[in-house]
Design a protein around this motif. Structure first.
Motif, PDB file in Angstrom:
ATOM      1  N   LEU A   1       0.852  -1.114  -0.072  1.00 16.07           N
ATOM      2  CA  LEU A   1      -0.233  -0.214  -0.177  1.00 16.07           C
ATOM      3  C   LEU A   1       0.956   1.436   0.096  1.00 16.07           C
ATOM      4  N   GLN A   2       0.540   2.433  -0.846  1.00 14.18           N
ATOM      5  CA  GLN A   2       1.183   3.642  -0.746  1.00 14.18           C
ATOM      6  C   GLN A   2       0.163   4.644  -0.465  1.00 14.18           C
ATOM      7  N   SER A   3       0.220   5.037   0.717  1.00 17.68           N
ATOM      8  CA  SER A   3      -0.885   6.193   1.031  1.00 17.68           C
ATOM      9  C   SER A   3      -0.126   7.436   1.016  1.00 17.68           C
ATOM     10  N   GLU A   4      -0.745   8.701   0.544  1.00 18.79           N
ATOM     11  CA  GLU A   4       0.059   9.656   0.200  1.00 18.79           C
ATOM     12  C   GLU A   4      -0.767  11.030   0.618  1.00 18.79           C
ATOM     13  N   TYR A   5       0.201  11.973   0.679  1.00 22.52           N
ATOM     14  CA  TYR A   5      -0.574  13.366   1.015  1.00 22.52           C
ATOM     15  C   TYR A   5       0.187  14.221   0.133  1.00 22.52           C
ATOM     16  N   ASN A   6      -0.250  15.228  -0.645  1.00 24.37           N
ATOM     17  CA  ASN A   6       0.533  16.227  -1.433  1.00 24.37           C
ATOM     18  C   ASN A   6      -0.117  17.555  -1.427  1.00 24.37           C
ATOM     19  N   TYR A   7       0.757  18.393  -1.532  1.00 29.83           N
ATOM     20  CA  TYR A   7       0.338  19.927  -1.579  1.00 29.83           C
ATOM     21  C   TYR A   7       0.854  20.348  -2.799  1.00 29.83           C
ATOM     22  N   GLN A   8       0.276  21.058  -3.836  1.00 29.76           N
ATOM     23  CA  GLN A   8       0.573  21.525  -5.040  1.00 29.76           C
ATOM     24  C   GLN A   8       0.438  23.079  -4.622  1.00 29.76           C
ATOM     25  N   PHE A   9       1.761  23.593  -5.222  1.00 30.31           N
ATOM     26  CA  PHE A   9       1.974  25.138  -5.175  1.00 30.31           C
ATOM     27  C   PHE A   9       1.410  25.688  -6.251  1.00 30.31           C
ATOM     28  N   THR A  10       0.071  25.732  -6.442  1.00 34.05           N
ATOM     29  CA  THR A  10      -0.558  26.430  -7.680  1.00 34.05           C
ATOM     30  C   THR A  10      -1.192  27.742  -7.114  1.00 34.05           C
ATOM     31  N   ASP A  11      -1.808  28.641  -7.933  1.00 30.25           N
ATOM     32  CA  ASP A  11      -2.493  29.570  -7.376  1.00 30.25           C
ATOM     33  C   ASP A  11      -3.210  29.365  -6.392  1.00 30.25           C
ATOM     34  N   LYS A  12      -4.251  28.088  -6.453  1.00 37.13           N
ATOM     35  CA  LYS A  12      -5.093  27.965  -5.281  1.00 37.13           C
ATOM     36  C   LYS A  12      -4.492  27.167  -4.429  1.00 37.13           C
ATOM     37  N   GLY A  13      -3.210  26.571  -4.527  1.00 39.69           N
ATOM     38  CA  GLY A  13      -2.832  25.769  -3.252  1.00 39.69           C
ATOM     39  C   GLY A  13      -3.537  24.695  -3.135  1.00 39.69           C
ATOM     40  N   GLU A  14      -3.693  23.779  -3.838  1.00 47.73           N
ATOM     41  CA  GLU A  14      -4.383  22.630  -3.672  1.00 47.73           C
ATOM     42  C   GLU A  14      -3.677  21.372  -2.826  1.00 47.73           C
TER      43      GLU A  14
ATOM     44  N   ASP B   1       4.984  23.554  -8.602  1.00 42.50           N
ATOM     45  CA  ASP B   1       5.863  22.633  -7.870  1.00 42.50           C
ATOM     46  C   ASP B   1       4.793  21.851  -6.651  1.00 42.50           C
ATOM     47  N   GLY B   2       5.410  20.817  -6.201  1.00 33.38           N
ATOM     48  CA  GLY B   2       4.560  20.014  -5.249  1.00 33.38           C
ATOM     49  C   GLY B   2       5.442  19.441  -3.967  1.00 33.38           C
ATOM     50  N   LEU B   3       4.866  19.146  -2.883  1.00 33.65           N
ATOM     51  CA  LEU B   3       5.280  18.571  -1.862  1.00 33.65           C
ATOM     52  C   LEU B   3       4.584  17.267  -1.731  1.00 33.65           C
ATOM     53  N   TYR B   4       5.523  15.893  -1.616  1.00 33.55           N
ATOM     54  CA  TYR B   4       4.787  14.818  -1.634  1.00 33.55           C
ATOM     55  C   TYR B   4       5.252  13.890  -0.482  1.00 33.55           C
ATOM     56  N   VAL B   5       4.336  13.442   0.384  1.00 33.20           N
ATOM     57  CA  VAL B   5       4.839  12.655   1.427  1.00 33.20           C
ATOM     58  C   VAL B   5       4.135  11.373   1.128  1.00 33.20           C
ATOM     59  N   GLN B   6       4.587  10.173   1.409  1.00 33.38           N
ATOM     60  CA  GLN B   6       4.119   8.807   1.122  1.00 33.38           C
ATOM     61  C   GLN B   6       4.602   7.673   2.145  1.00 33.38           C
ATOM     62  N   LEU B   7       3.852   7.051   2.578  1.00 36.26           N
ATOM     63  CA  LEU B   7       4.115   5.937   3.361  1.00 36.26           C
ATOM     64  C   LEU B   7       3.462   4.636   2.717  1.00 36.26           C
ATOM     65  N   GLN B   8       4.784   3.756   2.825  1.00 37.62           N
ATOM     66  CA  GLN B   8       4.603   2.458   1.957  1.00 37.62           C
ATOM     67  C   GLN B   8       4.582   1.269   3.053  1.00 37.62           C
ATOM     68  N   VAL B   9       3.874   0.319   2.912  1.00 43.09           N
ATOM     69  CA  VAL B   9       3.852  -0.718   3.767  1.00 43.09           C
ATOM     70  C   VAL B   9       3.588  -1.945   2.721  1.00 43.09           C
ATOM     71  N   LYS B  10       4.809  -2.848   2.946  1.00 44.44           N
ATOM     72  CA  LYS B  10       4.570  -4.202   2.059  1.00 44.44           C
ATOM     73  C   LYS B  10       4.391  -5.302   3.018  1.00 44.44           C
ATOM     74  N   PHE B  11       3.667  -6.271   2.545  1.00 47.89           N
ATOM     75  CA  PHE B  11       3.475  -7.542   3.151  1.00 47.89           C
ATOM     76  C   PHE B  11       3.427  -8.628   2.383  1.00 47.89           C
TER      77      PHE B  11
END
Length: 335
Positions: A40-53, A325-335
Motif C-alpha cells: 500500500l502507498q498512502s500519500e499526502y500532497n500539496y500543490q503550489f498552484t495559484d489555489k494551493g491544492e 511545484d509540489g510537496l509529496y509525503v508517502q508511507l509505504q507498507v509491504k506484506f
C-alpha cells in the motif's frame, strides 16, 4: 530491425543464465505453492498552484499471489485496487505463467511490465527511490504493461541479464492491429560496483503502416552506501494517445521525435535515512515544449517492510512556465 531482433534472440538463448522473474515483487521460493503479497502507498500532497491544492490519496494499492506448480511452472497474478488509478475500479495488472526448466532461459506468457529501461523494467513499483518515476518513462514507455511472450535470464549477480519480449503493443486490452512489438533489455555487470546496458523497442502502436522505435542507455554505480543511476531515452514515430501516460498519468502531445533523461543519487546513512536527489529533463519534440524537474527528497526505512518518502519537486517548463511545484509525503507498507 527484424534481422537485429532475431540475432539478439539467438545470442541470448546461447547464454547459460539464471532465470529472473519479471513481476513487481519477488517470486515464491522453490517449495512454495502459494505466496500472498502486496503493498500500500498512502500519500499526502500539496500543490503550489495559484489555489494551493492539497489531497490525501492512494498512489498504489496492490494485492497478488505467486507460486510454483509441478513441474517447472510458476504463476504470478497482481490486482491494482487504488481508486486513483485507471477508472477507479480494481483491475488485473499482471498475470503470467512461466516455464522455468532451463536456467539459461525462462519463458513467460501473459501480461507483465514492458522490459524496457532501468526505470521501468529494472525497478519494481515498491522500490522506486523517488515517489514518481521519471517523466521520460511515464511519457515515452507507453504502454508500461502489455500482453505477450518473454524469454529472460540472469540477475544482478550474473555478468549478463537479459529480457526479450514479443508483445501486442496495445496495453492491457485487445490488440488493435495484427503487427506486434519487439521489446528487449540487456544489462552487463563487469565489476562489483558497475552496471550498464540498454533497451530497445520496435512496434506499430496504431496501424501496420506506422511504426515506432525507442532506445535507452543506462548506467548504475553502487559503492558502499552510495548509489547513482542515470538513463537516456529516445523515442520516435507513431504513438497511441488512447493509452494515456504511465501510472495513470496524462499523455502530453508528442512530436515525431522525443527524448528525456534523468540522473539520481542517494546515500544510506547509519540512521536509516536516505537523502535522494534527482534531476531530469523531458523534450516532447513539439511546440518547443521542454521540462526540467529537480526532486529533493529523503527516504526513512522503519524496517524492511515500511518506508516513508518525502519529496519536493521543482518543475520548470519552456516556453511558458507554470506554477506547479509540489510537496509529496508517502508511507509505504509491504506484506
Amino acid at each position: 530491425m527484424k534481422h537485429f531482433s532475431i540475432l539478439f534472440l539467438l545470442a541470448m538463448l546461447l547464454l547459460p543464465l539464471k532465470g529472473l522473474a519479471q513481476g513487481c515483487e519477488s517470486a515464491a521460493s522453490d517449495d512454495e505453492a502459494l505466496k500472498i503479497f502486496g503493498f500500500l502507498q498512502s500519500e499526502y500532497n500539496y500543490q503550489f498552484t495559484d489555489k494551493g491544492e492539497n489531497s490525501f490519496e492512494f498512489r498504489r494499492a496492490r494485492l497478488g499471489a505467486t507460486g510454483n506448480i509441478p513441474y517447472d511452472f510458476s504463476y504470478y497474478v497482481v490486482m491494482e485496487m487504488s481508486p486513483m488509478l485507471g477508472d477507479g475500479n480494481a483491475y488485473l495488472l499482471d498475470a503470467f505463467l512461466s516455464y522455468n526448466r532451463w536456467e539459461w532461459a525462462n519463458i513467460s506468457v501473459g501480461s507483465f511490465k514492458s522490459p524496457f529501461s532501468m526505470d521501468l523494467g529494472g525497478t519494481p513499483c515498491s522500490g522506486i527511490h523517488t515517489i514518481f518515476r521519471s517523466r521520460a518513462a511515464d511519457q515515452l514507455i507507453v504502454p508500461q504493461r502489455d500482453i505477450g511472450l518473454m524469454v529472460l535470464g540472469g540477475d544482478r549477480s550474473t555478468l549478463v541479464q537479459y529480457r526479450l519480449a514479443y508483445m501486442n503493443g496495445a496495453g492491457l486490452r485487445k490488440d488493435n492491429n495484427t503487427a506486434k512489438d519487439w521489446v528487449g533489455r540487456l544489462v552487463v555487470h563487469p565489476l562489483d560496483f558497475l552496471y550498464f546496458g540498454g533497451s530497445f523497442r520496435y512496434g506499430h502502436p496504431t496501424t501496420e503502416d506506422k511504426d515506432r522505435t525507442s532506445y535507452a542507455a543506462e548506467l548504475e554505480i553502487t559503492k558502499g552506501n552510495f548509489r547513482m543511476m542515470a538513463e537516456y531515452i529516445v523515442d520516435e514515430g507513431d504513438y497511441d494517445r488512447s493509452l494515456g501516460g504511465g501510472c495513470g498519468g496524462e499523455l502530453l502531445a508528442l512530436g515525431e521525435k522525443r527524448s528525456g533523461a534523468y540522473v539520481q543519487a542517494m546515500y544510506m546513512t547509519k540512521w536509516m535515512v536516505q537523502p535522494v536527489f534527482k534531476y531530469e529533463f523531458f523534450d516532447a519534440g513539439i511546440n518547443d515544449y521542454k521540462e526540467d524537474v529537480m526532486t529533493f527528497g529523503a527516504n526513512y526505512f522503519f524496517n524492511d517492510w515500511t518506508r516513508l518518502q518525502v519529496n519536493y519537486l521543482y518543475r520548470a517548463e519552456k516556453p511558458t512556465e507554470t506554477k506547479n511545484d509540489g510537496l509529496y509525503v508517502q508511507l509505504q507498507v509491504k506484506f
